[in-house]
Each structure stands twice: as structure tokens, then as C-alpha cells.
Design an enzyme around this catalytic site. Structure first.
Site, PDB file in Angstrom:
ATOM      1  N   ARG A 164      11.490  29.033 -25.581  1.00 46.37           N
ATOM      2  CA  ARG A 164      10.413  29.887 -26.074  1.00 46.37           C
ATOM      3  C   ARG A 164       9.274  29.047 -26.666  1.00 46.37           C
ATOM      4  O   ARG A 164       8.096  29.277 -26.396  1.00 46.37           O
ATOM      5  CB  ARG A 164      10.983  30.848 -27.128  1.00 46.37           C
ATOM      6  CG  ARG A 164      10.014  31.888 -27.692  1.00 46.37           C
ATOM      7  CD  ARG A 164      10.802  32.793 -28.653  1.00 46.37           C
ATOM      8  NE  ARG A 164      10.014  33.876 -29.232  1.00 46.37           N
ATOM      9  CZ  ARG A 164       9.378  33.808 -30.397  1.00 46.37           C
ATOM     10  NH1 ARG A 164       9.389  32.686 -31.099  1.00 46.37           N
ATOM     11  NH2 ARG A 164       8.724  34.857 -30.856  1.00 46.37           N
TER      12      ARG A 164
ATOM     13  N   GLN B  95       8.248  40.928 -27.198  1.00 51.20           N
ATOM     14  CA  GLN B  95       7.857  40.312 -28.470  1.00 51.20           C
ATOM     15  C   GLN B  95       6.915  39.119 -28.279  1.00 51.20           C
ATOM     16  O   GLN B  95       6.096  38.818 -29.144  1.00 51.20           O
ATOM     17  CB  GLN B  95       9.135  39.883 -29.219  1.00 51.20           C
ATOM     18  CG  GLN B  95       8.922  39.476 -30.653  1.00 51.20           C
ATOM     19  CD  GLN B  95       9.807  38.315 -31.048  1.00 51.20           C
ATOM     20  OE1 GLN B  95       9.806  37.287 -30.374  1.00 51.20           O
ATOM     21  NE2 GLN B  95      10.557  38.476 -32.119  1.00 51.20           N
TER      22      GLN B  95
ATOM     23  N   SER C 225       9.273  37.311 -36.046  1.00 46.81           N
ATOM     24  CA  SER C 225       9.011  36.561 -34.808  1.00 46.81           C
ATOM     25  C   SER C 225      10.272  35.808 -34.393  1.00 46.81           C
ATOM     26  O   SER C 225      11.278  36.420 -34.077  1.00 46.81           O
ATOM     27  CB  SER C 225       7.798  35.650 -34.982  1.00 46.81           C
ATOM     28  OG  SER C 225       7.378  35.110 -33.751  1.00 46.81           O
TER      29      SER C 225
ATOM     30  N   HIS D 220       1.708  35.840 -29.890  1.00 45.51           N
ATOM     31  CA  HIS D 220       1.738  37.305 -29.992  1.00 45.51           C
ATOM     32  C   HIS D 220       0.441  37.974 -29.542  1.00 45.51           C
ATOM     33  O   HIS D 220      -0.091  38.847 -30.225  1.00 45.51           O
ATOM     34  CB  HIS D 220       2.117  37.736 -31.416  1.00 45.51           C
ATOM     35  CG  HIS D 220       3.485  37.263 -31.809  1.00 45.51           C
ATOM     36  ND1 HIS D 220       4.637  37.741 -31.209  1.00 45.51           N
ATOM     37  CD2 HIS D 220       3.883  36.332 -32.713  1.00 45.51           C
ATOM     38  CE1 HIS D 220       5.681  37.128 -31.737  1.00 45.51           C
ATOM     39  NE2 HIS D 220       5.252  36.267 -32.636  1.00 45.51           N
TER      40      HIS D 220
END
Length: 313
Positions: free
Chosen positions: A119, A252, A94, A203
């Protein structure tokens, strides 16, 4: 014999990580200084002297773990270890993929720190607190865990988010759906199924707003060709093209971390030894459960650095 250098993800953070490295190696301290300057705050003070709850906040944990990994790498470099000479591949779990890219020269440490702060904030803001959840399903293979997630969704989002190793899959999505998945997993024979203490459902498709933020942020930084290929989370194979790397980092955010497949791919492509660079030993444990033929070394302290360097002579 081919080595891979791998870099840990969220959950590995602990107060004090990297402090001994920074005291022993000026090059390691310079990493923390650069991250502090990039973020305009003393993240290093939080890492070494702060509260675990504050460090665990996603927007802090992500750049902090990258800083610790790169500090460990700089310590190895100070002892003469050159990544391009020692490693055939890099990979990260990750957020660890950003550490891997910085380690391989594809991203600057400054850009990696700022991207990870963005992020972390974007992922936290994508879903109101309390609406999402993640759970670890232990003792189920990936296909069974994936089917559990699909059955539990019932019109909501519930997806297999992390395929960590042969007996550990993490699901992510709406809280009610994830709770249904926990119950269903136990019915299907899971050894354990537990909600994770995370602040957002990473995710999965609920992270789409964060993916849009990252697409813009990644479009504003330079990405170089890495000195060794990066085994990317979402495709579980090596990539080197900067445009591909940029695209995969966006994917991702909502895509699964295919760690089990990534390690298996490395094993099939000649990797017989993995060095885990940074905080903790979680990835080493996963690697052993995926492929016992791959030797693992965790490097997060000056003592670890000395042992790793001695092993090369």
C-alpha cells in the site's frame, strides 16, 4: 460502558517507538520479529535506531506503525486483557484500519505487514513527486472545507481527504489546486491553513492506480470475520463481513477518512471509553474534540500498559 480500541495512522511515527514494549514483553518483541520476517528485512532496526526521514517514508511508516500498535496490544494481552472481552468495536485512522483488523483477528500480522508495504509503495508511486499535495484546514467545519476544496479544484483534483474532528479537515489533490485551497480557506475564515510535509496526495482520486494495486493484493489474502466489528473509515459505521471489509479497504485508498463521523457513530452506539493503542496520542486529541463524553487512554509504553490494566481492577 463500552470501550473501543483505536489505532493511529501516518504521522504518529517516531524513532524508538515500541522498543520499551519489546524489551518488557516477549509477545511484543515477537510482533516486530514477525513483521521483519514478513518483509524480509530488519524494519525493527529502522524503527528503533534509524533516521526519522527514513521511517517517515510511506512504505516504512505504514508497517512500522502497525507493528507498534500490535506490540502494544500483545503487551496488554500478556497482562490478561482480552480484546473481545473489553472492546465493543475497533477502528483505525487510514493505515490504522489494518492494525484494527489485525488486532481483531481479521488479518494475520504477516499479511497486514505485507499489505501495508504494498500500500505504501503503491500510494507513493501513484503520483510523481511534486505533483500532489495535502493541506490541513483548521477552524473550518467539514461542509465549508469541502466547498473550499471543490471551488479550488478548477478542473484539477482537490478533495476533502480526512475529516479528522470538528475543526480539522485535510484536503488532498494536485499541488496547485491544494495551494489554491489554502488561500481560499484563509479567506473563508480558517484559523490556519498549511501544506503538510507528506510525499503523496493520499485519499483522493489521484490514488486510483494505488487502489487497483490494492484490489489485487487484497484479493490474494484471507480475511476472517473480526472478533468485534470494525468501524470502517469510508462508511463511518461498523462492519464484520469479510467481503465487505475487503471492498472497503480498496475504496479507502481514494476515499475520505471519515474519522469525526466514525467517533460520533461509536458514541451513539454506546462507546464511552476509547483506548488508543500504539504510537502517539493524536487520535485521543481528536476524540476529545469530537465528543468530550468519551474518555481517552493512550497506550504505547509499558507504563501505559500498567496504568490501563490497573484501571480495570
Amino acid at each position: 460502558m463500552t470501550k473501543a480500541f483505536v489505532f493511529p495512522g501516518q504521522g504518529a511515527q517516531t524513532i524508538g517507538m515500541g522498543k520499551a514494549l519489546s524489551e518488557a514483553y516477549p509477545a511484543a518483541k515477537a510482533v516486530f520479529d514477525e513483521v521483519d520476517e514478513a518483509l524480509g528485512e530488519k524494519l525493527s532496526t529502522l524503527i528503533w535506531e534509524g533516521e526519522q526521514a527514513d521511517l517517515t517514508l510511506t512504505q516504512n511508516a505504514q508497517p512500522a506503525l502497525m507493528a507498534t500498535s500490535l506490540a502494544a496490544l500483545r503487551a496488554l494481552e500478556a497482562e490478561g486483557v482480552v480484546l473481545a472481552d473489553q472492546a465493543g468495536f475497533v477502528a483505525g485512522h487510514s493505515l490504522g484500519e489494518y492494525s484494527a483488523l489485525a488486532a481483531a483477528g481479521a488479518l494475520s500480522i504477516t499479511d497486514a505487514a505485507r499489505l501495508l508495504r504494498t500500500r505504501g509503495q503503491a500510494m507513493q508511486q501513484a503520483v510523481p513527486v511534486g505533483e500532489g499535495a495535502m493541506a490541513a484546514l483548521l477552524g473550518l467545519d467539514f461542509e465549508t472545507a469541502k466547498s473550499v476544496a471543490e471551488e479550488a479544484a478548477m478542473g484539477e483534483v482537490c478533495q476533502a481527504a480526512n475529516d479528522n474532528d470538528p475543526g480539522q479537515v485535510v484536503v488532498s489533490g494536485h499541488k496547485d489546486a491544494v495551494e489554491r485551497a489554502v488561500d481560499l480557506a484563509k479567506e473563508k475564515g480558517a484559523k490556519r491553513a498549511v501544506l503538510l510535509p507528506v510525499s503523496a496526495p493520499f485519499h483522493c482520486q489521484l490514488m486510483e492506480p494505488a487502489a487497483k494495486v490494492m484490489a489485487q493484493a487484497l484479493g490474494e489474502v484471507d480475511i476472517n470475520r473480526p472478533v468485534v466489528p470494525v468501524v470502517a473509515n469510508v462508511v463511518a459505521e461498523a462492519v464484520s463481513d469479510p467481503a465487505t471489509i475487503r471492498s472497503l479497504l480498496v475504496n479507502q485508498v481514494t476515499g475520505s477518512v471519515r474519522w469525526r463521523e466514525s467517533v460520533a457513530w461509536m458514541g451513539q452506539n454506546g462507546v464511552s471509553e476509547i483506548w488508543e493503542i500504539g504510537a502517539g496520542k493524536a487520535l485521543s486529541g481528536m476524540v476529545r474534540r469530537i465528543d468530550r463524553a468519551i474518555a481517552c487512554t493512550a497506550i504505547g509504553t509499558p507504563e501505559d500498559v500498567a496504568k490501563a490494566v490497573a484501571s480495570l481492577s
